[in-house]
Scaffold this motif. Structure first.
Motif, PDB file in Angstrom:
ATOM      1  N   ASP A   1      23.534  37.890  24.354  1.00 15.26           N
ATOM      2  CA  ASP A   1      22.757  36.923  24.191  1.00 15.26           C
ATOM      3  C   ASP A   1      22.959  36.256  23.518  1.00 15.26           C
ATOM      4  N   GLY A   2      22.047  34.823  23.704  1.00 15.91           N
ATOM      5  CA  GLY A   2      22.734  33.963  22.854  1.00 15.91           C
ATOM      6  C   GLY A   2      21.814  32.883  22.899  1.00 15.91           C
ATOM      7  N   GLU A   3      22.474  31.292  23.212  1.00 15.43           N
ATOM      8  CA  GLU A   3      22.187  30.640  23.905  1.00 15.43           C
ATOM      9  C   GLU A   3      22.619  29.550  24.334  1.00 15.43           C
ATOM     10  N   ILE A   4      21.485  29.254  26.045  1.00 20.05           N
ATOM     11  CA  ILE A   4      22.658  28.554  27.262  1.00 20.05           C
ATOM     12  C   ILE A   4      22.510  26.954  26.494  1.00 20.05           C
ATOM     13  N   ILE A   5      23.792  26.230  27.128  1.00 22.92           N
ATOM     14  CA  ILE A   5      24.195  24.952  26.906  1.00 22.92           C
ATOM     15  C   ILE A   5      25.149  24.370  27.570  1.00 22.92           C
ATOM     16  N   ASP A   6      24.488  23.218  28.040  1.00 22.22           N
ATOM     17  CA  ASP A   6      24.936  22.387  29.205  1.00 22.22           C
ATOM     18  C   ASP A   6      26.901  22.387  28.422  1.00 22.22           C
ATOM     19  N   LEU A   7      27.494  22.139  30.459  1.00 18.20           N
ATOM     20  CA  LEU A   7      28.694  22.608  29.581  1.00 18.20           C
ATOM     21  C   LEU A   7      29.367  21.605  29.437  1.00 18.20           C
ATOM     22  N   SER A   8      29.182  19.730  29.687  1.00 16.82           N
ATOM     23  CA  SER A   8      29.391  18.788  28.924  1.00 16.82           C
ATOM     24  C   SER A   8      29.424  19.117  26.829  1.00 16.82           C
ATOM     25  N   LYS A   9      28.681  19.842  26.826  1.00 19.07           N
ATOM     26  CA  LYS A   9      28.473  20.338  24.890  1.00 19.07           C
ATOM     27  C   LYS A   9      29.447  20.842  24.935  1.00 19.07           C
ATOM     28  N   VAL A  10      30.567  21.027  25.402  1.00 20.11           N
ATOM     29  CA  VAL A  10      31.680  22.517  25.226  1.00 20.11           C
ATOM     30  C   VAL A  10      32.438  21.599  25.177  1.00 20.11           C
TER      31      VAL A  10
ATOM     32  N   ASP B   1      21.921  26.010  41.536  1.00 21.39           N
ATOM     33  CA  ASP B   1      21.073  25.752  40.130  1.00 21.39           C
ATOM     34  C   ASP B   1      21.008  27.030  39.427  1.00 21.39           C
ATOM     35  N   ILE B   2      20.886  25.957  37.737  1.00 24.69           N
ATOM     36  CA  ILE B   2      20.683  26.762  36.618  1.00 24.69           C
ATOM     37  C   ILE B   2      19.113  27.390  36.479  1.00 24.69           C
ATOM     38  N   LEU B   3      18.980  28.093  36.760  1.00 21.96           N
ATOM     39  CA  LEU B   3      17.395  28.843  36.073  1.00 21.96           C
ATOM     40  C   LEU B   3      16.772  29.108  35.000  1.00 21.96           C
ATOM     41  N   LYS B   4      17.515  29.128  33.666  1.00 21.67           N
ATOM     42  CA  LYS B   4      17.244  29.241  32.418  1.00 21.67           C
ATOM     43  C   LYS B   4      17.887  28.701  32.096  1.00 21.67           C
ATOM     44  N   THR B   5      17.133  27.895  30.529  1.00 20.84           N
ATOM     45  CA  THR B   5      17.636  27.161  29.599  1.00 20.84           C
ATOM     46  C   THR B   5      17.157  27.791  28.229  1.00 20.84           C
ATOM     47  N   GLY B   6      18.363  27.422  27.025  1.00 20.67           N
ATOM     48  CA  GLY B   6      17.978  27.964  26.346  1.00 20.67           C
ATOM     49  C   GLY B   6      18.238  29.455  25.599  1.00 20.67           C
ATOM     50  N   LYS B   7      17.517  30.331  24.834  1.00 21.34           N
ATOM     51  CA  LYS B   7      17.740  31.336  24.288  1.00 21.34           C
ATOM     52  C   LYS B   7      17.697  32.472  25.836  1.00 21.34           C
ATOM     53  N   VAL B   8      18.574  33.221  25.230  1.00 20.21           N
ATOM     54  CA  VAL B   8      18.285  34.466  26.630  1.00 20.21           C
ATOM     55  C   VAL B   8      19.200  35.230  26.113  1.00 20.21           C
ATOM     56  N   LYS B   9      18.615  36.603  27.119  1.00 13.66           N
ATOM     57  CA  LYS B   9      19.553  37.723  26.659  1.00 13.66           C
ATOM     58  C   LYS B   9      20.057  38.525  28.054  1.00 13.66           C
ATOM     59  N   LYS B  10      21.355  39.415  27.464  1.00 16.56           N
ATOM     60  CA  LYS B  10      21.920  39.478  28.504  1.00 16.56           C
ATOM     61  C   LYS B  10      21.444  39.972  29.379  1.00 16.56           C
ATOM     62  N   GLY B  11      21.494  39.826  30.696  1.00 13.31           N
ATOM     63  CA  GLY B  11      20.781  40.281  31.741  1.00 13.31           C
ATOM     64  C   GLY B  11      19.728  39.785  32.066  1.00 13.31           C
ATOM     65  N   ASP B  12      19.184  38.469  31.692  1.00 11.13           N
ATOM     66  CA  ASP B  12      18.761  37.491  31.988  1.00 11.13           C
ATOM     67  C   ASP B  12      18.825  37.140  33.310  1.00 11.13           C
ATOM     68  N   LEU B  13      18.264  36.594  34.790  1.00 12.23           N
ATOM     69  CA  LEU B  13      18.798  35.544  35.207  1.00 12.23           C
ATOM     70  C   LEU B  13      18.702  33.939  34.632  1.00 12.23           C
ATOM     71  N   VAL B  14      20.322  33.520  35.205  1.00  7.02           N
ATOM     72  CA  VAL B  14      20.296  32.542  34.544  1.00  7.02           C
ATOM     73  C   VAL B  14      20.727  31.461  35.307  1.00  7.02           C
ATOM     74  N   ALA B  15      21.205  31.798  36.498  1.00  5.95           N
ATOM     75  CA  ALA B  15      21.815  30.562  37.891  1.00  5.95           C
ATOM     76  C   ALA B  15      21.608  31.549  39.097  1.00  5.95           C
ATOM     77  N   GLN B  16      21.371  30.488  39.877  1.00  9.73           N
ATOM     78  CA  GLN B  16      21.610  31.046  41.213  1.00  9.73           C
ATOM     79  C   GLN B  16      22.881  29.691  42.248  1.00  9.73           C
ATOM     80  N   VAL B  17      23.864  30.628  43.021  1.00 10.77           N
ATOM     81  CA  VAL B  17      24.311  29.859  44.087  1.00 10.77           C
ATOM     82  C   VAL B  17      24.191  30.347  45.304  1.00 10.77           C
ATOM     83  N   LYS B  18      24.077  28.839  45.860  1.00 11.37           N
ATOM     84  CA  LYS B  18      23.612  28.617  47.545  1.00 11.37           C
ATOM     85  C   LYS B  18      23.943  28.460  48.222  1.00 11.37           C
TER      86      LYS B  18
END
Length: 158
Positions: A17-26, A141-158
């Motif tokens: 659970d938390g917030e997704i941030i761009d990798l560049s902000k790490v 592709d990143i499919l979701k940004t901002g607040k997420v709950k564990k188990g939310d779909l956040v990305a997809q590799v193609k």
């Protein structure tokens, strides 16, 4: 193995659970400059971290701060909990899995005492990296940004 097995997409789910941030902000060049691979990062709200994909645990650091998971399609994900957390030598990390173990999305990897750990490290930013070698010929592709709950779909590799 079917003809199209390698082209199957891989859904990636939030490990915490938390917030997704761009990798560049790490605040660590190894991650922000994508030296290990591209991905995304989380600011965790709590300390329950679960598997973001089905796969095999190829790496479980004894300190509990990082996990490498390879999916059956060859994609490897590195989940690195917090920055400079290896220096804690496992303090605040209650590991629930073993290296070599097969896991399913949502399986508990580790419980982290986030409050205690956060007080001792520069940041709790938690990168989720698609390792360079495993992504040859693939994209995500990143499919979701901002607040997420564990188990939310956040990305997809193609």
């Amino acid at each position: 193995m079917g003809l199209f097995t390698k082209n199957k997409s891989l859904d990636v789910f939030a490990p915490v659970d938390g917030e997704i941030i761009d990798l560049s902000k790490v605040e660590d060049e190894v991650f922000s400059e994508k030296m290990l691979g591209d991905g995304l990062a989380f600011i965790p709200e709590n300390g329950e971290f679960v598997a973001p994909i089905d796969g095999k645990l190829v790496t479980v650091f004894p300190s509990g701060h990082a996990y490498g998971i390879v999916n059956s399609n060859g994609v490897e994900i590195l989940l690195h909990i917090g920055l400079d957390t290896v220096s804690l030598n496992g303090e605040g990390f209650d590991i629930k899995v073993k290296q070599g173990q097969s896991i399913k999305k949502g399986d508990l990897l580790v419980n982290v005492d986030v409050k205690s750990v956060a007080a001792k490290v520069p940041s709790m930013h938690t990168p989720l990296i698609f390792t360079v070698d495993s992504m040859s010929g693939k994209s995500f592709d990143i499919l979701k940004t901002g607040k997420v709950k564990k188990g939310d779909l956040v990305a997809q590799v193609k």
